[in-house]
Write a protein that holds these residues in place. Structure first.
Motif, PDB file in Angstrom:
ATOM      1  N   SER A 644       0.850  -1.192   0.000  1.00 22.18           N
ATOM      2  CA  SER A 644       0.000   0.000   0.000  1.00 22.18           C
ATOM      3  C   SER A 644       0.880   1.234   0.000  1.00 22.18           C
ATOM      4  O   SER A 644       1.947   1.241   0.611  1.00 22.18           O
ATOM      5  N   SER A 645       0.444   2.271  -0.687  1.00 24.08           N
ATOM      6  CA  SER A 645       1.220   3.503  -0.793  1.00 24.08           C
ATOM      7  C   SER A 645       0.755   4.512   0.247  1.00 24.08           C
ATOM      8  O   SER A 645      -0.426   4.559   0.613  1.00 24.08           O
ATOM      9  N   LEU A 646       1.695   5.314   0.702  1.00 21.53           N
ATOM     10  CA  LEU A 646       1.370   6.395   1.613  1.00 21.53           C
ATOM     11  C   LEU A 646       0.813   7.584   0.840  1.00 21.53           C
ATOM     12  O   LEU A 646       1.268   7.888  -0.263  1.00 21.53           O
ATOM     13  N   GLU A 647      -0.159   8.264   1.437  1.00 20.43           N
ATOM     14  CA  GLU A 647      -0.636   9.526   0.896  1.00 20.43           C
ATOM     15  C   GLU A 647       0.116  10.678   1.564  1.00 20.43           C
ATOM     16  O   GLU A 647       0.690  10.534   2.641  1.00 20.43           O
ATOM     17  N   SER A 648       0.105  11.823   0.923  1.00 21.79           N
ATOM     18  CA  SER A 648       0.741  12.996   1.508  1.00 21.79           C
ATOM     19  C   SER A 648      -0.032  13.469   2.734  1.00 21.79           C
ATOM     20  O   SER A 648      -1.262  13.390   2.774  1.00 21.79           O
ATOM     21  N   GLU A 649       0.697  13.988   3.720  1.00 20.21           N
ATOM     22  CA  GLU A 649       0.045  14.718   4.800  1.00 20.21           C
ATOM     23  C   GLU A 649      -0.561  15.991   4.214  1.00 20.21           C
ATOM     24  O   GLU A 649       0.049  16.665   3.387  1.00 20.21           O
ATOM     25  N   HIS A 650      -1.761  16.329   4.678  1.00 20.96           N
ATOM     26  CA  HIS A 650      -2.474  17.482   4.121  1.00 20.96           C
ATOM     27  C   HIS A 650      -2.843  18.420   5.262  1.00 20.96           C
ATOM     28  O   HIS A 650      -3.789  18.168   6.014  1.00 20.96           O
ATOM     29  N   ALA A 651      -2.080  19.493   5.414  1.00 20.60           N
ATOM     30  CA  ALA A 651      -2.344  20.474   6.462  1.00 20.60           C
ATOM     31  C   ALA A 651      -3.414  21.453   6.015  1.00 20.60           C
ATOM     32  O   ALA A 651      -3.384  21.954   4.887  1.00 20.60           O
ATOM     33  N   LYS A 652      -4.356  21.727   6.923  1.00 22.40           N
ATOM     34  CA  LYS A 652      -5.404  22.724   6.700  1.00 22.40           C
ATOM     35  C   LYS A 652      -5.424  23.620   7.932  1.00 22.40           C
ATOM     36  O   LYS A 652      -6.061  23.304   8.934  1.00 22.40           O
ATOM     37  N   ASN A 653      -4.706  24.716   7.840  1.00 24.16           N
ATOM     38  CA  ASN A 653      -4.481  25.578   8.999  1.00 24.16           C
ATOM     39  C   ASN A 653      -5.296  26.862   8.914  1.00 24.16           C
ATOM     40  O   ASN A 653      -5.337  27.505   7.862  1.00 24.16           O
ATOM     41  N   LYS A 654      -5.886  27.226  10.034  1.00 23.45           N
ATOM     42  CA  LYS A 654      -6.630  28.478  10.143  1.00 23.45           C
ATOM     43  C   LYS A 654      -6.004  29.321  11.254  1.00 23.45           C
ATOM     44  O   LYS A 654      -5.607  28.789  12.294  1.00 23.45           O
ATOM     45  N   GLU A 655      -5.947  30.630  11.019  1.00 21.49           N
ATOM     46  CA  GLU A 655      -5.392  31.528  12.029  1.00 21.49           C
ATOM     47  C   GLU A 655      -6.078  32.881  11.928  1.00 21.49           C
ATOM     48  O   GLU A 655      -6.290  33.403  10.832  1.00 21.49           O
ATOM     49  N   ILE A 656      -6.429  33.427  13.066  1.00 21.27           N
ATOM     50  CA  ILE A 656      -6.916  34.799  13.141  1.00 21.27           C
ATOM     51  C   ILE A 656      -6.104  35.506  14.206  1.00 21.27           C
ATOM     52  O   ILE A 656      -5.622  34.879  15.161  1.00 21.27           O
ATOM     53  N   GLY A 657      -5.925  36.817  14.037  1.00 19.12           N
ATOM     54  CA  GLY A 657      -5.088  37.502  15.004  1.00 19.12           C
ATOM     55  C   GLY A 657      -5.229  39.008  14.949  1.00 19.12           C
ATOM     56  O   GLY A 657      -5.897  39.578  14.071  1.00 19.12           O
ATOM     57  N   VAL A 658      -4.560  39.649  15.912  1.00 21.44           N
ATOM     58  CA  VAL A 658      -4.532  41.093  16.052  1.00 21.44           C
ATOM     59  C   VAL A 658      -3.085  41.536  16.194  1.00 21.44           C
ATOM     60  O   VAL A 658      -2.316  40.948  16.975  1.00 21.44           O
ATOM     61  N   ASN A 659      -2.697  42.557  15.438  1.00 21.62           N
ATOM     62  CA  ASN A 659      -1.377  43.176  15.562  1.00 21.62           C
ATOM     63  C   ASN A 659      -1.537  44.598  16.073  1.00 21.62           C
ATOM     64  O   ASN A 659      -2.437  45.326  15.630  1.00 21.62           O
ATOM     65  N   TYR A 660      -0.651  44.989  16.982  1.00 17.67           N
ATOM     66  CA  TYR A 660      -0.678  46.377  17.460  1.00 17.67           C
ATOM     67  C   TYR A 660       0.741  46.885  17.623  1.00 17.67           C
ATOM     68  O   TYR A 660       1.614  46.187  18.159  1.00 17.67           O
ATOM     69  N   GLN A 661       0.974  48.117  17.156  1.00 14.51           N
ATOM     70  CA  GLN A 661       2.228  48.818  17.387  1.00 14.51           C
ATOM     71  C   GLN A 661       1.897  50.269  17.707  1.00 14.51           C
ATOM     72  O   GLN A 661       1.143  50.909  16.975  1.00 14.51           O
ATOM     73  N   GLY A 662       2.445  50.765  18.793  1.00 10.23           N
ATOM     74  CA  GLY A 662       2.158  52.130  19.173  1.00 10.23           C
ATOM     75  C   GLY A 662       3.314  52.776  19.899  1.00 10.23           C
ATOM     76  O   GLY A 662       4.024  52.119  20.669  1.00 10.23           O
ATOM     77  N   GLN A 663       3.515  54.066  19.641  1.00  7.93           N
ATOM     78  CA  GLN A 663       4.527  54.839  20.343  1.00  7.93           C
ATOM     79  C   GLN A 663       3.855  55.747  21.367  1.00  7.93           C
ATOM     80  O   GLN A 663       2.661  56.024  21.291  1.00  7.93           O
ATOM     81  N   GLY A 664       4.653  56.213  22.321  1.00  8.75           N
ATOM     82  CA  GLY A 664       4.141  57.143  23.314  1.00  8.75           C
ATOM     83  C   GLY A 664       3.135  56.511  24.241  1.00  8.75           C
ATOM     84  O   GLY A 664       2.208  57.174  24.704  1.00  8.75           O
ATOM     85  N   VAL A 665       3.283  55.227  24.545  1.00  9.80           N
ATOM     86  CA  VAL A 665       2.325  54.542  25.412  1.00  9.80           C
ATOM     87  C   VAL A 665       2.548  54.945  26.867  1.00  9.80           C
ATOM     88  O   VAL A 665       1.620  55.346  27.569  1.00  9.80           O
ATOM     89  N   LEU A 666       3.792  54.837  27.326  1.00 12.15           N
ATOM     90  CA  LEU A 666       4.113  55.230  28.692  1.00 12.15           C
ATOM     91  C   LEU A 666       5.056  56.426  28.747  1.00 12.15           C
ATOM     92  O   LEU A 666       5.150  57.093  29.770  1.00 12.15           O
ATOM     93  N   SER A 667       5.788  56.647  27.660  1.00 12.81           N
ATOM     94  CA  SER A 667       6.668  57.812  27.559  1.00 12.81           C
ATOM     95  C   SER A 667       6.701  58.253  26.109  1.00 12.81           C
ATOM     96  O   SER A 667       6.216  57.547  25.224  1.00 12.81           O
ATOM     97  N   GLU A 668       7.296  59.400  25.835  1.00 19.21           N
ATOM     98  CA  GLU A 668       7.225  59.978  24.494  1.00 19.21           C
ATOM     99  C   GLU A 668       7.911  59.119  23.441  1.00 19.21           C
ATOM    100  O   GLU A 668       7.484  59.093  22.294  1.00 19.21           O
ATOM    101  N   GLU A 669       8.981  58.440  23.790  1.00 16.62           N
ATOM    102  CA  GLU A 669       9.777  57.748  22.782  1.00 16.62           C
ATOM    103  C   GLU A 669       9.757  56.235  22.952  1.00 16.62           C
ATOM    104  O   GLU A 669      10.663  55.552  22.480  1.00 16.62           O
TER     105      GLU A 669
END
Length: 861
Positions: A644-669
């Motif tokens: 018997s032959s092997l079949e390929s592994e088949h990945a089905k990946n889902k991802e959701i996310g949030v990115n945040y970048q901010g300056q001056g949060v606690l100090s000016e720089e």
């Protein structure tokens, strides 16, 4: 998609809509080491074009960071710049007549302002972030430290500072603290076997070094197998880890992720403004001892010398050093580097409960952990030639040789003791050629071609026996790979919006066989002819892909890709089986296993900017991993089923996310970066070993991993810190009961399989806090790491005995002192509390290092 290695400058706040798909930078906390000063002369070839695009090209050439609000560049056209000019003069020509002004805030940062926009040259609007454009060749995979927080994907990035700070005793220690990432069997062999979100081995997470592959699979007795890739941390320039399927040319078959490594380049060594550079590194490590004589008994059964632990500042038995020399000859630059590393057997910690009660670990508190030594030598030669209109050729040769300790984990279980085995040996030679063509005036051409050849000769020496009697066991195999990755990226205008189109092909050929002089490795083996059990076969794989990134609006970016993959392979060793003779009887037959697969996989993603610095994204990614060469050939541990032959592994990946970048949060720089993501990764036709199927490789229905990941980074002028963590909400493996019964899902792996050896901890977290003193010359910090317990010990037994590690917390201290502009002193104390613990994913059935002091000196000339 968010996974294209050319697109690392995704608009973190407000710039990308104006960059027309050519942005090539990322937010950073410090200027790049190669940045030019305002008065240094550089050759520019920047045509008149939209202002934002011209500034990106200027920043890429000069290495200067640009601070601006995107509104001030809208509708403006740059002036042309051609010839050898200072950065200041070139920038003045670009901005001439535009109504924009500039100010150098320091040697590597420029603030651009406009009276019309109500901004001043003294600072930035609160919602503006710096754009640091980097040379893509200097960042592994084209990523930067900011990529984690600006991609519609999960990226981890490590530069030289990250790697050296966390290098520890074992090679894989520098991955510590990366969310969702672990190094499997970290205390054996000095190799990398990266686990990403539960996926590991057999090419699921390929490690690509300067475009080349070298992973080899090593039999680990009843504790399974290990995929091993070798390199010295001193020769790494940077590393990126792309989690999940990748749309890049080198991502074929990567169901778990891709680890990309860029070795040292001349620019990493040559000081700014110079043509020659030398870097010297020296280091010492405590808590180790030179290995004793072969077959010395330990694991709780040795003499008192095994507990004679050296003092905390005794460095005599472990040292490392490297030297790298680089020179520029006009358009040609070369680098030569040599690294040497000697590490003795380490000692376990003395605080904790000590060995467990189920027999999986016999090394005691404060005992020397046998077979953990390394003696490595590495060489890197690299030459880069740039010519014409954006053309370059990068040729390199690397060599890695190591004598290392190794003991089959099953020997501690069987005999109730462990012993010092003869040292094993690995030799790896790699040759790569990387061609680039990216003409400045042709947005349709950004051509990349990588060609590589790798040869890996592995010779395992271990004590093998029963009832305390050790017999010599030798195993040797030779793995050869050669291949090519070819891709091009075109910048297009579609319906008045920028689109980046990438397309290419890749192909490789693999050979696995006994060495031609096998008798030299096992002349008197009591286990018979080893060549009968060493895998012998070949495998070819070809892949083609097309990927697009389209900025549909100023706030929405859509990505998509499609990959075709074809694999063919064969076992050169015939397998004997019995079949029906046509009259009701059985007849003996022989056949060579032959495998062929063809598959297609898509990736799609969307990234939306809610407001400057805040993004949300979603991604769906598929990938097919064809059976590996190890899985289609017969040998120790397991083999294919020729019926018997092997079949390929088949990945089905889902991802959701949030990115945040901010300056001056606690100090000016200051700068705060945050990423929170949820992943749901399902791998159909997961390949593992099946004992009911006669120790054959089989496809089970699926493996499933779900969980959350968090990455945070913060820095201001005095403090820096980071927090990362992973929490798995569900881990399942589904297979037919008994091999042919109804499907049953379990969280502990598969009966007699390898899946349970790759189970990540249920939760993990890492917190780093540090401070900068004496005008940043002195940095001090600490890192606290938590590793949760093992999800399940189901199926732990004679066939694949697994370590049921307890959850643990370790505390490390680190520091760095810049003595002057040439010398830097580093120091660290790993496992400050001297805790006795077992690494997650360990196969070696041995505790991890106790309190260890590391010191290092780096000199740059």
């Amino acid at each position: 998609m968010g996974t294209h290695p050319n697109r690392n400058e995704r608009r973190a706040v407000t710039l990308a809509a104006l960059l027309l798909g050519t942005a090539l930078g990322g937010v950073a906390l410090a200027p790049p080491v190669w940045a030019q000063s305002a008065e240094q002369t550089q050759t520019y070839n920047i045509p008149s074009q939209p202002m934002a695009q011209a500034l990106v090209q200027f920043s890429r050439t000069s290495g200067l960071q640009i601070f601006m609000d995107d509104r001030i560049a809208e509708g403006k056209t740059s002036g042309a710049v051609t010839g050898a000019l200072t950065a200041r003069s070139a920038l003045a020509l670009i901005l001439a007549g535009s109504g924009l002004d500039y100010r150098f805030t320091n040697d590597s940062m420029v603030s651009i302002s406009s009276d019309e926009a109500g901004l001043n040259a003294e600072g930035l609007a609160r919602d503006a972030l710096p754009l640091q454009v980097i040379d893509l060749s200097t960042g592994a995979g084209g990523y930067t430290a900011a990529s984690t927080y600006e991609e519609a994907a999960s990226i981890a990035y490590l530069d030289d500072v990250d790697i050296q700070r966390s290098r520890g005793v074992s090679v894989g220690d520098f991955l510590k603290g990366q969310p969702g990432v672990l190094n499997g069997d970290n205390r054996n062999s000095g190799a990398l076997d990266v686990n990403v979100r539960g996926m590991q081995g057999q090419g699921r997470v390929p490690i690509v070094i300067d475009g080349s592959f070298q992973e080899s699979t090593v039999y680990r007795g009843y504790s399974g197998v290990a995929g091993r890739t070798y390199l010295d941390p001193d020769l790494i320039g940077s590393m990126s880890i792309e989690k999940g399927p990748s749309a890049a040319a080198d991502g074929a078959g990567a169901t778990g992720g891709v680890v990309r490594v860029s070795t040292l380049r001349p620019d990493d060594i040559i000081p700014e403004g110079e043509t020659r550079g030398v870097r010297l590194k020296l280091g010492l490590t405590s808590n180790t001892r030179t290995p004793p004589e072969d077959y010395t008994v330990g694991a709780g059964n040795g003499d008192p010398e095994r507990f004679d632990r050296p003092g905390p500042l005794s460095f005599g038995d472990s040292k490392n050093g490297s030297i790298a020399i680089a020179q520029k000859f006009g358009d040609f630059e070369v680098l030569a580097a040599y690294a040497r590393r000697q590490t003795g057997n380490y000692f376990a910690g003395e605080n904790g409960d000590g060995p467990d009660n189920n027999g999986l670990n016999r090394f005691g508190l404060g005992e020397e952990v046998l077979n953990t030594s390394q003696d490595n030598t590495s060489v890197l030669l690299r030459g880069i030639y740039n010519w014409g209109d954006g053309q370059s050729i990068d040729l390199s040769y690397s060599s890695y040789g190591s004598d290392f300790g190794e003991l089959m984990p099953s020997q501690i279980i069987r005999s109730g003791m462990g012993w010092q085995s003869p040292l094993s040996r690995v030799d790896v030679d790699t040759v790569t050629a990387q061609y680039r063509w990216s003409p400045a005036d042709n947005p349709l051409i950004d051509l990349k071609a990588d060609v590589y050849f790798t040869d890996n000769l592995t010779h395992i020496e271990t004590g093998y026996g029963f009832n305390g009697i050790a017999l010599p066991f030798s195993f040797a195999s030779q793995a050869t790979q050669w291949g090519v990755n070819l891709s091009n990226t075109s910048q297009l205008d579609v319906f008045g919006r920028p689109m980046e189109l990438s397309y290419g092909i890749s192909g490789k050929k693999e050979l696995l066989r006994p060495p031609s002089n096998l008798e030299d490795y096992a002349p008197d083996s009591p286990f018979g002819r080893l060549d009968e059990e060493i895998r012998d076969g070949w495998r070819t794989q070809v892949s083609a892909f097309v990927a697009a990134s389209y900025e549909a609006t100023d706030k929405l970016t859509l990505d998509g890709s499609l990959r075709f993959i074809s694999m063919e392979g064969q076992d050169n060793t015939p397998t004997t089986y019995y079949t029906d003779d046509g009259s009701g009887g059985l007849v003996r037959a022989e056949a060579k296993n032959h495998q062929e697969v063809k598959d297609v996989a898509p990736i799609i993603s969307a990234l939306y900017e809610l407001r400057p610095g805040l993004q949300i994204y979603g991604k769906y990614a598929e990938a097919h991993r064809a059976p590996s060469l190890f899985e289609i050939t017969r040998g120790w541990s397991a083999g294919p089923n020729v019926l018997s032959s092997l079949e390929s592994e088949h990945a089905k990946n889902k991802e959701i996310g949030v990115n945040y970048q901010g300056q001056g949060v606690l100090s000016e720089e200051d700068l705060l970066q945050v990423k929170l993501s949820y992943f749901d990764n399902k791998i159909d036709n997961y390949i593992t070993r099946s004992v009911p199927a006669g120790y054959s490789f089989v496809n089970i229905d699926n493996a499933h991993f779900k969980g959350f990941e968090l990455s945070m980074a913060y820095e201001n002028d005095r403090f820096f810190g980071s927090l990362s963590g992973t929490k798995y909400t569900d881990i399942r493996f589904c297979e037919p009961e008994g091999g042919d019964g109804p499907t049953v899902c379990r969280d502990g792996g598969t009966g007699g399989g390898y899946a349970q050896l790759h189970l990540p901890p249920t939760a993990s977290a890492s917190l780093t806090l540090g401070t900068k003193l004496m005008e940043d010359r002195l940095q001090l910090g600490t890192r606290v790491t938590y590793i949760g317990d093992r999800p399940s010990t189901q199926f732990s037994g004679d066939y694949t005995t697994t370590v049921d590690w307890d959850d643990y917390v370790t505390v490390d201290l680190f520091g760095s002192y810049q003595i002057n502009d040439k010398f830097n002193f580093d120091f660290a104390i790993d496992n400050v509390a001297d805790k006795y613990y077992m690494d997650a994913l360990t196969l070696g059935l041995m505790p991890s290092p106790g309190r260890t002091v590391r010191v290092g000196l780096t000199a740059n000339f």
